[in-house]
Scaffold this motif. Structure first.
Motif, PDB file in Angstrom:
ATOM      1  N   ALA A  24       0.745  -1.235  -0.047  1.00  0.00           N
ATOM      2  CA  ALA A  24       0.203  -0.021  -0.020  1.00  0.00           C
ATOM      3  C   ALA A  24       0.946   1.256   0.106  1.00  0.00           C
ATOM      4  CB  ALA A  24      -0.922   0.017   1.304  1.00  0.00           C
ATOM      5  N   SER A  26       3.692   1.822  -1.363  1.00  0.00           N
ATOM      6  CA  SER A  26       4.106   2.379  -2.852  1.00  0.00           C
ATOM      7  C   SER A  26       3.119   3.197  -3.637  1.00  0.00           C
ATOM      8  CB  SER A  26       4.780   1.422  -3.720  1.00  0.00           C
ATOM      9  OG  SER A  26       3.999   0.217  -3.709  1.00  0.00           O
ATOM     10  N   VAL A  27       1.736   2.678  -3.311  1.00  0.00           N
ATOM     11  CA  VAL A  27       0.788   3.296  -3.968  1.00  0.00           C
ATOM     12  C   VAL A  27       0.502   4.776  -3.363  1.00  0.00           C
ATOM     13  CG1 VAL A  27      -1.883   3.570  -4.423  1.00  0.00           C
ATOM     14  CG2 VAL A  27      -0.365   1.474  -4.760  1.00  0.00           C
ATOM     15  N   VAL A  30       3.138   7.472  -4.485  1.00  0.00           N
ATOM     16  CA  VAL A  30       3.046   8.029  -5.777  1.00  0.00           C
ATOM     17  C   VAL A  30       1.735   8.778  -6.070  1.00  0.00           C
ATOM     18  CG1 VAL A  30       3.110   7.312  -8.099  1.00  0.00           C
ATOM     19  CG2 VAL A  30       4.910   6.410  -6.344  1.00  0.00           C
ATOM     20  N   VAL A  31       0.583   8.051  -5.433  1.00  0.00           N
ATOM     21  CA  VAL A  31      -0.711   8.454  -6.024  1.00  0.00           C
ATOM     22  C   VAL A  31      -1.261   9.322  -5.013  1.00  0.00           C
ATOM     23  CG1 VAL A  31      -2.847   7.728  -6.629  1.00  0.00           C
ATOM     24  CG2 VAL A  31      -0.997   6.269  -7.272  1.00  0.00           C
ATOM     25  N   ASP A  32      -1.780  10.374  -5.312  1.00  0.00           N
ATOM     26  CA  ASP A  32      -2.608  11.253  -4.328  1.00  0.00           C
ATOM     27  C   ASP A  32      -3.991  10.782  -4.111  1.00  0.00           C
ATOM     28  OD1 ASP A  32      -2.690  14.774  -3.372  1.00  0.00           O
ATOM     29  OD2 ASP A  32      -3.803  12.950  -2.722  1.00  0.00           O
ATOM     30  N   LEU A  33      -4.405   9.770  -3.337  1.00  0.00           N
ATOM     31  CA  LEU A  33      -5.563   9.270  -3.428  1.00  0.00           C
ATOM     32  C   LEU A  33      -6.745  10.340  -3.129  1.00  0.00           C
ATOM     33  CD1 LEU A  33      -4.979   6.111  -1.658  1.00  0.00           C
ATOM     34  CD2 LEU A  33      -5.744   6.479  -3.783  1.00  0.00           C
ATOM     35  N   VAL A  35      -6.711  13.331  -4.380  1.00  0.00           N
ATOM     36  CA  VAL A  35      -7.291  13.721  -5.660  1.00  0.00           C
ATOM     37  C   VAL A  35      -8.137  12.918  -6.303  1.00  0.00           C
ATOM     38  CG1 VAL A  35      -5.849  13.978  -7.969  1.00  0.00           C
ATOM     39  CG2 VAL A  35      -5.160  15.481  -6.038  1.00  0.00           C
ATOM     40  N   LEU A  36      -7.782  11.688  -6.378  1.00  0.00           N
ATOM     41  CA  LEU A  36      -8.389  10.644  -6.992  1.00  0.00           C
ATOM     42  C   LEU A  36      -9.782  10.556  -6.250  1.00  0.00           C
ATOM     43  CD1 LEU A  36      -5.903   9.899  -8.307  1.00  0.00           C
ATOM     44  CD2 LEU A  36      -6.432   7.347  -8.148  1.00  0.00           C
ATOM     45  N   ARG A  37      -9.882  10.718  -5.181  1.00  0.00           N
ATOM     46  CA  ARG A  37     -11.226  10.601  -4.397  1.00  0.00           C
ATOM     47  C   ARG A  37     -12.168  11.699  -4.739  1.00  0.00           C
ATOM     48  NH1 ARG A  37      -8.960   7.752   0.228  1.00  0.00           N
ATOM     49  NH2 ARG A  37      -7.603   9.410   0.613  1.00  0.00           N
ATOM     50  N   GLY A  38     -11.401  12.839  -4.925  1.00  0.00           N
ATOM     51  CA  GLY A  38     -12.093  14.189  -5.026  1.00  0.00           C
ATOM     52  C   GLY A  38     -12.462  14.610  -3.658  1.00  0.00           C
ATOM     53  N   TRP A  39     -12.279  14.344  -2.620  1.00  0.00           N
ATOM     54  CA  TRP A  39     -12.321  14.724  -1.266  1.00  0.00           C
ATOM     55  C   TRP A  39     -10.934  14.510  -0.253  1.00  0.00           C
ATOM     56  CZ3 TRP A  39     -15.064  10.152  -1.903  1.00  0.00           C
ATOM     57  CH2 TRP A  39     -14.724   8.951  -0.815  1.00  0.00           C
ATOM     58  N   GLU A  41      -9.046  13.464   3.014  1.00  0.00           N
ATOM     59  CA  GLU A  41      -9.195  12.927   4.204  1.00  0.00           C
ATOM     60  C   GLU A  41      -8.573  13.521   5.385  1.00  0.00           C
ATOM     61  OE1 GLU A  41      -8.183   8.845   3.594  1.00  0.00           O
ATOM     62  OE2 GLU A  41     -10.463   8.411   3.418  1.00  0.00           O
ATOM     63  N   SER A 212     -13.497  10.760   7.393  1.00  0.00           N
ATOM     64  CA  SER A 212     -13.856  11.603   6.569  1.00  0.00           C
ATOM     65  C   SER A 212     -14.741  11.300   5.509  1.00  0.00           C
ATOM     66  CB  SER A 212     -12.586  12.371   6.105  1.00  0.00           C
ATOM     67  OG  SER A 212     -11.471  12.599   6.892  1.00  0.00           O
ATOM     68  N   GLU A 237      -4.459   0.665   6.738  1.00  0.00           N
ATOM     69  CA  GLU A 237      -5.739  -0.060   5.625  1.00  0.00           C
ATOM     70  C   GLU A 237      -6.625  -0.867   6.317  1.00  0.00           C
ATOM     71  OE1 GLU A 237      -6.000   0.526   1.735  1.00  0.00           O
ATOM     72  OE2 GLU A 237      -5.830   2.376   2.800  1.00  0.00           O
TER      73      GLU A 237
END
Lengths: 345, 525
Positions: A24, A26-27, A30-33, A35-39, A41, A212, A237
């Protein structure tokens, strides 16, 4: 055919490879979750910090590097089956196919005043072996000592006692933590012991605990809900998934006590390992379970010393203090909405 | 050492060398030979009075990494012999015909590498006094040149004329590749560049090429290159122009199937393609997914259709905020991040509108970033790659049967129980509880690492897509009844993905599938 130690090394290498592939971290690196979520936390870093109470013993996975720390005197281990209440450690170090046949739950481990650990088998669905001896379900507890090999189905662990952390030393440390916490509070537990993060309840008001969530016009309940007082999004997680977005509310009872109210229709709330469905008053030392996330309820009232949790049935409705009517969950929701609206208004 | 003759064997620094060719140039003589160990060598003698060997030493030893050559000197001989030994095995002499046949992308890459080598040497203040194809050897396996001789090294002293003498070689080679005829000389080329009609006739009016020709023609013209860096920039632009990026086309087929018991279609699928061209740089980004709903009739359908919608939103946000470069750098991590987002978004629905959202769904998503592919997956829907006549499933089924297999348990004797195990999911996206990142699958552990290039980077860099590939995303209504060979055949039978998808759907229908049928086909061209 591999030599046993080669086999072990191979097993270890496969686990490491698998871990790396699934990581988890490494994800998240690199990845801004958000941003992907749209909200966004609210992720409190302290929710992932080290234990403040040391481990009294450990289970070391024989074919890997992972260790399960036992940070309290009494723990239920195994897979989670919500019907049977929370477990103290989720065995997240194991992969799905390893965890598959572990009992839900599987064993109960505890240490007594003589500083001896013992083991109780809680399931007949999956075998338990202690040093190659098959243990039956129930019956007397079995003594377990440092160096013993415990097998839960095909998963083998070596049990190791941390000699420096005796029960009495642990108990003193535990009491110290509570003594320094001068306000009513919920303290997060992990692997059987307090791990540091807490919700302080200094004011006599409603406190909500959850995670959140986004405000979405097409989900009106998200718009009207008040902000959370304790946001558990920062948990690991495998833990945070158990916490509903709005899981419980803590409501003051009279001028000293508190009651807990379940807010989520789809997630369970336990008090002392028994599920509740209505507002339930709390006693100092009680344990609240959000599914399997365990919280110690602390209330430093002068007349009642805090203790480690005891498993008791919740008091249904027989108390005679003012202001304690049994509250319907929908009424509570309305009350919370009202609070939110008055805050915004 | 006396001048070696053709066919003669010469010994140099421990190696023996058979001379294959000889040249004479000014006061120097040099020869090219193949050594007994298989490597090639070019040798020449230094003139007694010049300090040329100093230049050679300065130029080549400093840049051994960049220039694929190695400098060796024979310490025993009283006259220094400088030998450049290209450390490559498949080396051959320059061949005009081979050059004219080379694909444009290889042409540009070879020239770029040569230009970079030239730049390093110019940076040291040394020039070649004119490059010649006789100074180059070519690597027959890859499109590369090896600088094998430098008999006329000269100090630049900031003289633009001398830099130009080296750069005009590039105009020569480009001219011959584009026009497919011998270079007519710089004066003739300068004339041609004024005449658009002639440029078209000679096939020189290629965007990027004509600019380099103008830049290399004379040091005194307006468009002339004054440094090797300008040539490199010109070649980089040419590369963008000749680059043929992969193009994706998509076909989908999703029906409730022919099973009497299925009264609706709980499968969903979707895709988003974002094609952009920016400054001649073309790029395709895409996200494709299949979701098979679980639960009561409406619950499953709602969960799977929400999942597909949420995935599209998440992908668009990822593209907008992270950008194409970052997505290319870690397609699997992004695909798994999208699956996680979908999972979490479903639980928001499940908690705040519980009556409507009780179901769950499988989710298999594929992220395509330029030419890199990543996967984020939970459940028993599948993603497969058809390449070179073979279908490779890229995902592992998250079913109880597969779990037991990994646990080393013997498969059940009972057929009914085996079927049950095949249908029971060990992971999926639920509206009740979100799935952990660690349990969102990427490429299955059985997938060969070679699909990622040379390193084992499937788990973040992902798979390298190639022209001619076809990707299939299927629900179990398809892959549960059609064999790999049948799917490959159907893909090969149709040159457009929609026809292939429809054909696959029909084939599954006729195979009496017991489930909804969904297939999404992506052709990479």
């Amino acid at each position: 055919m591999l030599h046993p130690s080669e086999e072990e090394a191979e097993a270890r290498r496969l686990r490491d490879e698998e871990r790396q592939r699934q990581s988890a971290r490494s994800v998240e690196g690199v990845v801004d979750l958000d941003v992907l979520r749209g909200w966004g936390e609210v992720r409190d870093a302290s929710l992932r910090s080290e234990h403040i109470l040391p481990a009294m013993a450990r289970l070391v996975l024989l074919h890997g590097q992972e260790e399960i720390g036992l940070h309290g005197p009494k723990l239920v281990l195994g897979r989670l089956n919500a019907q049977f209440g929370p477990v103290d450690t989720l065995m997240s170090e194991l992969f799905d196919h390893e965890r598959y046949r572990i009992g839900a739950p599987h064993v109960h481990l505890s240490i007594d005043e003589r500083e001896e650990w013992s083991l109780r088998v809680l399931t007949a669905d999956s075998p338990t072996h202690l040093n190659d001896l098959l243990l039956p379900l129930g019956g007397r507890p079995h003594k377990i000592k440092s160096g013993d090999i415990l097998r839960l189905d095909t998963n083998a662990f070596r049990f190791e006692v941390c000699e420096e952390i005796s029960l009495s030393r642990w108990t003193n440390a535990f009491q110290d933590i509570l003594t320094t916490e001068r306000r009513p509070a919920l303290l997060l537990k992990r692997d059987g012991g307090l791990c540091g993060p807490r919700l302080g309840m200094s004011q006599r008001k409603l406190y909500t605990v959850g995670r959140s969530f986004p405000r979405l016009r097409r989900l009106p309940h998200t718009m009207s809900a008040p902000p959370l007082d304790w946001d558990l999004s920062g948990l690991f997680e495998h833990e945070r998934k158990h916490v509903a977005y709005r899981h419980i509310a803590l409501r003051p009872l009279n001028d000293q006590d508190w009651a807990v109210a379940p807010l989520s229709r789809r997630h369970r709330v336990f008090v002392n390992r028994v599920e509740i469905s209505e507002v339930t008053p709390l006693e100092p030392g009680d344990e609240i379970g959000l599914n399997t996330i365990l919280l110690h309820y602390h209330n430093p009232r002068a007349d009642q010393p805090s203790s480690t949790h005891t498993i008791r049935l919740p008091i249904a409705s027989d108390w005679s203090q003012e202001d304690t009517k049994s509250i319907d969950r929908e009424d509570l929701d309305r009350e919370l909405e009202h609070d939110a609206n008055t805050e915004d208004g | 050492m006396p001048t070696p003759k053709m066919g003669e064997t010469v010994s140099l620094g421990g190696r023996t060398c058979t001379i294959e060719r000889r040249w004479e140039c000014r006061t120097l003589q040099y020869a090219f030979g193949r050594s007994n160990s298989g490597g090639a060598a070019a040798l020449w003698q230094t003139p007694p009075e010049s300090s040329w060997q100093v230049f050679a030493a300065r130029a080549f030893t400093r840049h051994i990494q960049r220039a694929p050559t190695l400098l060796v000197s024979d310490a025993e001989s009283s006259r220094a012999i400088v030998s450049l030994k290209p450390p490559l095995e498949d080396i051959a002499l320059w061949d005009d015909a081979a050059w004219r046949r080379l694909p444009w992308i290889d042409v540009v890459d070879a020239l770029l590498e040569l230009a970079h080598t030239l730049q390093d040497i110019h940076d040291v203040g040394v020039g070649f006094d004119g490059l010649s194809r006789q100074h180059l050897l070519r690597d027959t396996r890859h499109a590369r040149f090896v600088l094998a001789a430098a008999p006329s090294l000269i100090e630049l002293d900031g003289d633009v004329e001398l830099i130009w003498r080296d750069l005009k070689f590039f105009a020569e080679l480009l001219y011959e590749r584009a026009a497919q005829r011998a270079f007519p000389g710089v004066h003739k080329l300068a004339e041609l560049l004024q005449d658009r009609g002639q440029l078209v006739q000679l096939n020189l009016l290629i965007p990027g090429v004509v600019q380099i020709l103008a830049g290399c023609v004379t040091p005194f013209g307006k468009m002339a290159y004054l440094s090797t860096q300008e040539l490199i920039d010109g070649l980089r632009h040419l590369r963008l122009e000749v680059d043929e990026p992969l193009r994706l086309t998509v076909g989908t087929h999703s029906t409730m199937g022919g099973a009497i018991s299925r009264r609706n279609n709980q499968d969903s699928c979707g895709h988003m393609l974002i094609d952009t061209v920016a400054g001649s740089r073309a790029s395709t980004m895409g996200f494709f997914c299949v979701a098979d709903g679980i639960g009561g009739i409406e619950d499953g359908e709602r969960a799977s259709s929400l999942a597909v919608g949420f995935a599209g939103e998440a992908f668009a946000r990822a593209w907008a905020h992270h950008g194409a470069q970052e997505l290319m750098g870690a397609p699997t991590l992004f695909a798994r991040g999208i699956a996680k987002t979908v999972s979490q978004r479903l639980t928001v629905e499940g908690e705040f509108a519980p009556a409507l959202n009780r179901g769950g769904t499988t989710f298999s998503g594929m992220l395509f970033a330029h030419d890199r592919v990543g996967i984020g997956h939970a459940g028993d829907s599948r993603i497969g790659l058809v390449r070179d006549g073979q279908l490779t499933w890229l995902t592992e089924d998250h079913t109880l049967a597969h779990l037991l297999e990994r646990a080393g348990a013997p498969s059940s004797e009972d057929l009914e129980q085996r079927e049950l195990h095949n249908r029971t999911l060990s992971r999926f996206l639920s509206t009740r509880m979100e799935i952990e990142l660690e349990r969102i699958g990427g490429f299955g552990s059985h997938v060969p690492h070679t699909l990622s290039l040379t390193e084992d980077r499937l788990h973040d860099l992902g798979l390298l897509a190639m022209r001619g590939d076809a990707f299939l995303l299927t629900s179990d209504g398809i892959h549960g009844v059609l064999l790999e060979e049948e799917l490959v055949e159907l893909v090969h039978a149709y040159d457009n993905p929609q026809s292939a998808a429809d054909a696959i759907g029909r084939a599954a229908l006729h195979a009496l599938a017991k489930d909804n049928l969904t297939v999404l086909v992506v052709y990479v061209r």
